[in-house]
Design an enzyme around this catalytic site. Structure first.
Site, PDB file in Angstrom:
ATOM      1  CB  SER A  45      29.393  37.775 -25.611  1.00 49.51           C
ATOM      2  OG  SER A  45      28.165  36.894 -25.308  1.00 49.51           O
ATOM      3  CG  HIS A  83      31.454  39.279 -21.774  1.00 49.98           C
ATOM      4  ND1 HIS A  83      30.540  38.893 -20.755  1.00 49.98           N
ATOM      5  CD2 HIS A  83      31.171  38.642 -22.658  1.00 49.98           C
ATOM      6  CE1 HIS A  83      29.803  37.871 -21.425  1.00 49.98           C
ATOM      7  NE2 HIS A  83      30.122  37.570 -22.342  1.00 49.98           N
TER       8      HIS A  83
END
Length: 507
Positions: A288, A339
């Site tokens: 991610s 993230h």
């Protein structure tokens, strides 16, 4: 209409395309209306040129209303707060009933400001020369214009516009993707390896194969900044990240080229892992951070080419980023720190490597310095040598690793400051007591085991160890109470049952 006005129509369009770098947005089927866009020119983001003999002023007013409606749509598509439109009417004569102020004052409709300009007769040259957008052109019209002259200037305009479109397409097609598919293959292979060796959701298997685990990273396993990028926790996690990588990775690799893409993907993945390490203590893995790095690279593309970015994918990219971050803050189990770290890392790395054939040394060096400075600040303010500032789960994890290596003194030195000045929990007290028992510091171990059961009265191992110490100090009655509690909490453990029954028989 005189061919000179046809010629003026296309000459104005050619001037905007060739010299002011406007892009043709729309050309009517009859080729008597053209919309051009360049959001970097503040006084005229949009220029509309209409070739029509104007009879009545009311028609102009209605036309301006329709123009404002279209302008609002364009404003939203460009993501602009305000839109400035120059609306040029090329006509043989002014409207018969024309209001003298009709072509003087701007017309405001919401956040769209339209400046109507009338070009007619010999006044056309004067008006264009006095306009700040057009005053750089030569607007003197020949006394006679042939059809061939009109076709020539029209073809020049369309050819210049096509060259612009080809340049834009080249921005998205720098090369064919290869490493996107390579990274997909690696993460799929690693998923099957995890599944065959304990399961991708098993914490011990994840730790064994390189997931982000703060205690081991503190102990020196910094290679775990890289390995989590290729590991995934569960099939759904793998499928979602593989799908995202397929679409985003191929786009970024085509734009930036293979080598730049590898640098963006890997370094933003490392940035995501580092951010996760600094701000969360959870065991984590996944691509991610690197995928958000691809988002960051696309945002940097938007900085270099804002017109192309917002016209093609800008609104969607920004919307997806905001949606994912919102989900990360609202749903449990999502590593939002990773993230955000990957997003920032991808943007900075893209700024360092830049796009192919876009060499901007000052900006690239500035991005590099910002990247180094930001990394240094984060690490210095993150986990350092002061264990009292560590997350309690991280402290306990490090302590557990030291205990497994029989480093009793090191464990005690690690945990004592946390117990005295930090925020210990029951496990912290228990690990410290275990290290003290191994060093025969029974009075201290007893004190910390009592603190452990005070923190968590269901901690059966703490009750059991406390019972053993109480037996050694001759307090068998109190030892019986803790042995009984340990047995009641966990009847499956045979040593709890054995100790409890022995103490009962001795009464």
């Amino acid at each position: 209409m005189d061919l000179r006005y046809h010629y003026l129509f296309w000459k104005a369009a050619y001037y905007l395309v060739e010299y002011k770098h406007y892009r043709i947005v729309k050309l009517s089927p009859d080729q008597d209306e053209i919309w051009l866009e360049n959001s970097r020119i503040k006084e005229a983001n949009i220029v509309r040129i209409v070739r029509k003999d104007l009879d009545w002023g009311n028609w102009v007013k209605r036309d301006l209303e329709l123009t404002s409606v279209n302008g609002e749509k364009i404003k939203r598509s460009l993501g602009k707060r305000q839109l400035h439109v120059k609306n040029l009417y090329i006509s043989t004569f002014p409207p018969v009933d024309g209001d003298p102020d009709l072509f003087q004052d701007p017309v405001e409709r919401g956040k769209t400001i339209i400046q109507p300009i009338l070009l007619h007769g010999d006044e056309s040259v004067k008006v264009l020369k006095n306009d700040p957008l057009f005053n750089g052109g030569d607007w003197e019209l020949p006394p006679e214009v042939l059809e061939a002259n009109v076709n020539w200037i029209k073809n020049m305009t369309l050819t210049s516009s096509n060259k612009q479109l080809q340049k834009e397409r080249q921005l998205f097609e720098r090369g064919k993707p290869f490493f996107t598919y390579f990274f997909i293959a690696v993460q799929v292979i690693m998923f099957f390896i995890l599944e065959m060796n304990g399961g991708s959701k098993d914490p011990q298997t994840l730790i064994q194969y390189g997931a982000k685990y703060n205690p081991l990273m503190i102990e020196g396993e910094w290679w775990r900044l890289i390995t989590p990028i290729f590991l995934h926790i569960g099939l759904l996690h793998l499928l979602m990240n593989t799908l995202a990588l397929f679409y985003l990775g191929t786009a970024v690799e085509k734009m930036f080229g293979r080598i730049r893409f590898v640098l963006i993907y890997m370094l933003s993945g490392i940035a995501g892992t580092l951010a996760s390490f600094l701000f969360t203590s959870n065991l984590s893995a996944g691509a991610s951070g690197a995928i958000f790095g691809c988002f960051g690279a696309l945002l940097y593309f938007g900085v270099l080419h804002p017109n192309v970015f917002f016209r093609t994918m800008g609104a969607n990219i920004i919307g997806v980023i905001l949606l994912n971050l919102a989900l990360g803050f609202s749903l449990p189990g999502i590593d939002n720190a990773g993230h955000i770290g990957g997003l920032i890392g991808g943007f900075l790395v893209a700024g360092i490597v830049s796009l192919p054939h876009t060499f901007r040394p000052v900006r690239q060096i500035l991005f590099l310095l910002v990247c180094i400075l930001l990394t240094g600040i984060l690490i210095s303010r993150g986990i350092g040598t002061d264990t009292t500032k560590w997350d309690v789960d991280t402290v306990n994890g490090v302590a557990q690793e030291k205990l497994s290596n029989q480093e009793w003194e090191e464990t005690e030195q690690l945990l004592l400051p946390v117990v005295e000045e930090g925020a210990p929990n029951a496990q912290t007290y228990f690990f410290l007591s275990y290290a003290e028992i191994k060093q025969n510091k029974l009075s201290l171990a007893k004190k910390h085991l009592m603190a452990a059961v005070d923190e968590d009265y269901t901690f059966h191992e703490a009750h059991y160890n406390l019972a053993l110490i109480l037996i050694d100090t001759g307090n068998r009655e109190e030892a019986l109470l803790h042995a009984k509690k340990a047995y009641e909490l966990n009847r499956q453990d045979e040593k709890y049952e054995k100790l409890y029954k022995e103490l009962q028989q001795d009464r």
